[in-house]
Design a protein around this motif. Structure first.
Motif, PDB file in Angstrom:
ATOM      1  N   PHE A 218       0.843  -1.188   0.000  1.00 57.46           N
ATOM      2  CA  PHE A 218       0.000   0.000   0.000  1.00 57.46           C
ATOM      3  C   PHE A 218       0.879   1.239   0.000  1.00 57.46           C
ATOM      4  O   PHE A 218       2.061   1.201   0.368  1.00 57.46           O
ATOM      5  CB  PHE A 218      -0.947   0.023   1.208  1.00 57.46           C
ATOM      6  N   ILE A 219       0.298   2.354  -0.433  1.00 55.95           N
ATOM      7  CA  ILE A 219       0.971   3.652  -0.394  1.00 55.95           C
ATOM      8  C   ILE A 219       0.011   4.663   0.222  1.00 55.95           C
ATOM      9  O   ILE A 219      -1.176   4.682  -0.095  1.00 55.95           O
ATOM     10  CB  ILE A 219       1.398   4.107  -1.794  1.00 55.95           C
TER      11      ILE A 219
ATOM     12  N   PHE B   9      -3.819   3.953  -0.642  1.00 64.58           N
ATOM     13  CA  PHE B   9      -4.130   3.138  -1.810  1.00 64.58           C
ATOM     14  C   PHE B   9      -3.543   1.743  -1.594  1.00 64.58           C
ATOM     15  O   PHE B   9      -2.349   1.612  -1.305  1.00 64.58           O
ATOM     16  CB  PHE B   9      -3.527   3.747  -3.077  1.00 64.58           C
ATOM     17  N   ARG B  10      -4.366   0.723  -1.728  1.00 65.76           N
ATOM     18  CA  ARG B  10      -3.926  -0.658  -1.550  1.00 65.76           C
ATOM     19  C   ARG B  10      -3.991  -1.353  -2.914  1.00 65.76           C
ATOM     20  O   ARG B  10      -4.999  -1.316  -3.600  1.00 65.76           O
ATOM     21  CB  ARG B  10      -4.826  -1.364  -0.542  1.00 65.76           C
TER      22      ARG B  10
ATOM     23  N   PHE C 147      -9.160   1.715  -1.645  1.00 65.37           N
ATOM     24  CA  PHE C 147      -8.963   3.155  -1.468  1.00 65.37           C
ATOM     25  C   PHE C 147      -9.684   3.635  -0.216  1.00 65.37           C
ATOM     26  O   PHE C 147     -10.789   3.198   0.078  1.00 65.37           O
ATOM     27  CB  PHE C 147      -9.496   3.899  -2.694  1.00 65.37           C
ATOM     28  N   GLY C 148      -9.016   4.523   0.527  1.00 67.90           N
ATOM     29  CA  GLY C 148      -9.652   5.057   1.724  1.00 67.90           C
ATOM     30  C   GLY C 148      -8.913   6.254   2.290  1.00 67.90           C
ATOM     31  O   GLY C 148      -7.934   6.758   1.726  1.00 67.90           O
TER      32      GLY C 148
ATOM     33  N   HIS D  82      -8.462  -6.075   7.329  1.00 65.20           N
ATOM     34  CA  HIS D  82      -9.410  -6.373   6.257  1.00 65.20           C
ATOM     35  C   HIS D  82     -10.832  -5.960   6.615  1.00 65.20           C
ATOM     36  O   HIS D  82     -11.795  -6.531   6.115  1.00 65.20           O
ATOM     37  CB  HIS D  82      -9.367  -7.857   5.871  1.00 65.20           C
ATOM     38  N   ASN D  83     -10.968  -4.976   7.502  1.00 67.10           N
ATOM     39  CA  ASN D  83     -12.269  -4.402   7.808  1.00 67.10           C
ATOM     40  C   ASN D  83     -12.321  -2.974   7.294  1.00 67.10           C
ATOM     41  O   ASN D  83     -11.282  -2.323   7.137  1.00 67.10           O
ATOM     42  CB  ASN D  83     -12.526  -4.404   9.324  1.00 67.10           C
ATOM     43  N   LYS D  84     -13.521  -2.488   7.056  1.00 64.40           N
ATOM     44  CA  LYS D  84     -13.674  -1.111   6.595  1.00 64.40           C
ATOM     45  C   LYS D  84     -13.100  -0.142   7.625  1.00 64.40           C
ATOM     46  O   LYS D  84     -12.443   0.832   7.279  1.00 64.40           O
ATOM     47  CB  LYS D  84     -15.154  -0.816   6.340  1.00 64.40           C
TER      48      LYS D  84
END
Length: 403
Positions: free
Chosen positions: A29-30, A198-199, A167-168, A111-113
């Motif tokens: 991720f970045i 960004f993953r 994306f988050g 792996h959760n929101k």
């Protein structure tokens, strides 16, 4: 600082292109964003924590982080921050600040929101203007250092809020212990970061291969999985995935048997498919999945075509106008395949009203015929000659008809 921002953006673009090609890309991720440096009062790290004067926020790209998740709950990162900051404790303004450190992220709910984590790192810190300055500790006590390069230890908390699977938003805060002789906490600082994360790739699927539920009489000798050929193990794995009705490969809460997009983290209301631009149209039905749009435009934003202009008294199309029509036809075919249109012709106020009405019709039909020649269905277009319009002048406008 423009050069600094450009350098960070260039690094981000480079890493994006490199790691999106890797087989293990779901582990990378970045994060890119802006940081706030807080030199709190000496007496306590939390006294005056929220005071504006103690915070030096840089509202540009000033922080870049590259990360790699080595296990479900553990990841490594390399964080770089630089910019011009204020240090009110030392009464220093607009001074060059740099921090570079690797570390470890410990994920609490991977792996959760809602994805909180702890972090611990060790790195390098540079601050130029400590030289030839003294920090007043009390009426009789001062502190001075002749260094501008330091090692530091940082620790803190962070949160990833995933809008979609890859994306988050990210926010984290770390306390930075700077190592310098007899410094105590005189050089320490808080660093807060906010930005986008960004993953690459999709989330890994986790399957349980352990035989935990043994029946009475079974022994450890019954488990020969360690000597089963690799091919048989793979076939068994595929069989489990195929036949297990409780499988949820992308961990989005929608079982694979009901998931229209089983390999993409999505939303229940769209049967497990994502909506990247949050326009309430799932990506697989969205002609513009990365732009917020409208249903009548198949998920694309409102499109306004540039007017096609004419010389006084003329209705023939210029080479420039023909080039514009080529672009418009491409949008009508590829982006708005189900939309219908008005072609409105106008004139200026010179000449007689009746003649101008005829001229406006001719102008509209010249555009109509050019579009038909590009493959547009004539039934999608209504031609209108609207005559004199002072605010419009010598032009033809193409407008999307509302259904």
């Amino acid at each position: 600082m423009k050069n600094v921002s450009f350098f960070i953006i260039a690094l981000f673009t480079f890493f994006s292109s490199v790691f999106s090609q890797e087989d293990s890309k779901e582990k990378w991720f970045i994060r890119i964003g802006a940081h706030d440096i807080n030199y709190y009062p000496i007496t306590s790290p939390f006294k005056g924590f929220f005071l504006k004067k103690n915070n030096s926020f840089i509202p540009i790209i000033s922080s870049l982080e590259l990360g790699h998740n080595i296990k479900k709950h553990i990841g490594l990162y390399l964080d770089a921050s630089l910019g011009m900051v204020d240090n009110p404790r030392w009464k220093i303004e607009n001074n060059f600040f740099m921090k570079l450190n690797p570390g470890v992220n410990l994920y609490i709910l991977p792996h959760n929101k809602f994805d909180p984590y702890l972090r611990l790192g060790l790195g390098y810190h540079k601050f130029n203007n400590y030289l030839n300055r003294e920090l007043r500790i009390s009426e009789t006590k001062y502190f001075k250092t002749n260094k501008k390069n330091f090692f530091l230890l940082d620790s803190g908390l962070g949160l990833n809020l995933w809008l979609v699977s890859n994306f988050g938003f990210n926010i984290h805060s770390t306390y930075n212990q700077v190592f310098a002789k007899q410094s105590e906490d005189y050089l320490n600082f808080w660093k807060h970061d906010v930005g986008l994360i960004f993953r690459f790739g999709t989330l890994p699927t986790h399957h349980d291969h352990k035989h935990d539920n043994k029946t009475v009489g079974e022994t450890d000798q019954d488990n020969f999985s360690s000597v089963v050929p690799v091919k048989e193990k793979e076939e068994e794995k595929e069989k489990k995935i195929c036949c297990n009705n409780q499988e949820d490969s992308d961990n989005d809460g929608v079982l694979d048997q009901e998931d229209f997009c089983p390999n993409q983290f999505g939303l229940k209301k769209f049967q497990g498919c994502p909506d990247t631009d949050l326009d309430n149209i799932p990506d697989h039905e969205d002609k513009c999945p990365n732009k917020f749009g409208r249903k009548e435009n198949q998920g694309c934003p409102n499109i306004v075509f540039s007017p096609i202009l004419f010389s006084s008294g003329k209705f023939l199309l210029s080479p420039h106008s023909l080039a514009m029509i080529n672009e418009i036809a491409e949008i009508m075919i590829n982006t708005l395949p189900n939309s219908k249109f008005y072609i409105n012709g106008y004139t200026d106020s010179n000449g007689k009203s009746y003649s101008n009405k005829i001229l406006s019709v001719k102008r509209a039909y010249s555009v109509f015929e050019a579009l038909i020649s590009k493959g547009i269905d004539a039934s999608r277009i209504e031609v209108r000659g609207l005559g004199i319009e002072k605010k419009k002048g010598r032009r033809v406008e193409i407008i999307i008809r509302k259904s």
